[in-house]
Design an enzyme around this catalytic site. Sequence first.
Site, PDB file in Angstrom:
ATOM      1  N   TRP A 101       1.057  -0.543   0.081  1.00 36.65           N
ATOM      2  CA  TRP A 101      -0.047   0.021   0.005  1.00 36.65           C
ATOM      3  C   TRP A 101       0.614   1.150  -0.278  1.00 36.65           C
ATOM      4  CZ3 TRP A 101      -4.800  -1.130  -2.442  1.00 36.65           C
ATOM      5  CH2 TRP A 101      -5.080  -1.939  -1.528  1.00 36.65           C
ATOM      6  N   ASP A 169      -1.807   6.846   6.359  1.00 34.67           N
ATOM      7  CA  ASP A 169      -2.516   5.622   5.898  1.00 34.67           C
ATOM      8  C   ASP A 169      -3.392   4.633   6.958  1.00 34.67           C
ATOM      9  OD1 ASP A 169      -4.764   3.808   5.137  1.00 34.67           O
ATOM     10  OD2 ASP A 169      -2.899   3.225   3.302  1.00 34.67           O
ATOM     11  N   LYS A 193     -12.569  -1.954   6.591  1.00 36.15           N
ATOM     12  CA  LYS A 193     -11.616  -2.699   7.738  1.00 36.15           C
ATOM     13  C   LYS A 193     -12.260  -2.864   8.465  1.00 36.15           C
ATOM     14  CE  LYS A 193      -8.414  -3.016   3.393  1.00 36.15           C
ATOM     15  NZ  LYS A 193      -7.729  -2.603   2.944  1.00 36.15           N
TER      16      LYS A 193
HETATM   17  C1  LIG Z   1      -7.372  -1.812   1.574  1.00 34.45           C
HETATM   18  C2  LIG Z   1      -5.876  -1.182   1.932  1.00 34.45           C
HETATM   19  C3  LIG Z   1      -5.930  -0.309   1.253  1.00 34.45           C
HETATM   20  C4  LIG Z   1      -6.926   0.481   0.066  1.00 34.45           C
HETATM   21  O1  LIG Z   1      -8.458   0.460   0.022  1.00 34.45           O
HETATM   22  P1  LIG Z   1      -9.356   0.806  -0.741  1.00 34.45           P
HETATM   23  O2  LIG Z   1     -10.796   1.336  -0.615  1.00 34.45           O
HETATM   24  O3  LIG Z   1      -9.890  -0.598  -1.635  1.00 34.45           O
HETATM   25  O4  LIG Z   1      -8.625   2.007  -2.304  1.00 34.45           O
HETATM   26  C5  LIG Z   1      -5.614   1.105   1.219  1.00 34.45           C
HETATM   27  N1  LIG Z   1      -3.856   1.598   2.588  1.00 34.45           N
HETATM   28  C6  LIG Z   1      -4.579   0.170   3.347  1.00 34.45           C
HETATM   29  C7  LIG Z   1      -3.671   0.332   4.579  1.00 34.45           C
HETATM   30  C8  LIG Z   1      -5.318  -0.798   3.300  1.00 34.45           C
HETATM   31  O5  LIG Z   1      -5.175  -1.851   3.923  1.00 34.45           O
END
Ligand SMILES: *Cc1c(COP(=O)(O)O)cnc(C)c1O
Length: 360
Positions: A101, A169, A193
């Site tokens: 990511w 993030d 998540k």
């Molecule tokens: C799942 C995830 C993403 C991507 O998320 P989307 O909403 O599908 O764009 C980005 N960063 C992390 C740490 C993730 O776990």
Amino acid sequence: MKRAYNFGAGPSAIPTEVLEEAQKELLDYNGSGISIMEASHRSKMYDEVHNGAIAMMRELYEIPEDYEVLFLQGGASLQFAMVPMNLGMGGKVEYANTGSWSKKAIKEAKVQDLNIEIVASSEETAFDRIPENITFGDDADYAYITSNNTIYGTQYRTYPSTKAPLVVDASSDIFSRPVDWSTIDLMFAGAQKNAGPSGVTIVIIKKELLGRVKASVPTILQYKTHAENNSLYNTPPTFGIYILNLIMKWIKNSGGIKAIQKINEEKAALLYGAIDNSNGFYVGHAQKDSRSLMNVSFNIKDKNAELEAALIKRTEESGMIGLKGHRSIGGLRASIYNAVSMDAVKALVELMETFAAENQ
Ligand SMILES: *Cc1c(COP(=O)(O)O)cnc(C)c1O
């Protein structure tokens, strides 16, 4: 009805109580005669949900007044692009590379021709750790980290300190533990998540950053646009925000984020304990001091793909889903987000112990 134990990485488990509440209100929200899904985003009934969710997030996550809480769309992946668009000012931008990511985020900054410096990376060791002593320059336009690495199962204990605005993030660990806002300038997370269904992206941004954006950035992609309109510039993902609000209430009823953190620590300790006490049958991917409380990635010794497949099959037969590891490292991954119960983790650990005894 039998609910599965859901260890999926995302979209992932939502508390049963939340789904039951949503089910109860689905056809007739609060005596209105319609579903919240059918309500105008300018209506009073939706307004209460929208502002209720923001207020609850501020209360539970202790978000200071000088931060704006935004609900956007496009997932965390759109934030990979919006962060450099809004915060890059022609100077240097700095990233720590701790997994897939982070790499995707770096790629988006590259597309925008920014002057990028990767100050730390754990790529050489298959992203099995958070690099030690990450040092960001204080003069960067921004510094960027991925709080929890969903695929590799590593997580920052504390965030690096820097005078540059720190972008985090937190897609896979938002609301899992209290955070120190004095170190964070922008946090974003796709909700799917640890915070709700897919379709809502949470952005928590320090107000002083809102004025940075260049006029060349499309209106819809400016944080300022959404801040000035309380995330109602265009139609927000209303149903997702409604579920997010119910999840906030569930966290509150569970004792708040500190109480949730304690349970998360207990769940992770139980699972890592099963790995560490297996006489080498199970091998955790992350170095111990970088272990994630949210995603536990592990293999069976010698990366025995046959045994790994057999164990995954056994979990499925036992009412557990989502345990297959990410294709980049194979093995298994148990995502144990807030909504995954201690009972679920206990059931998994019991099965892992039985399986190890049978195959050791
Ligand atoms: C799942 C995830 C993403 C991507 O998320 P989307 O909403 O599908 O764009 C980005 N960063 C992390 C740490 C993730 O776990």
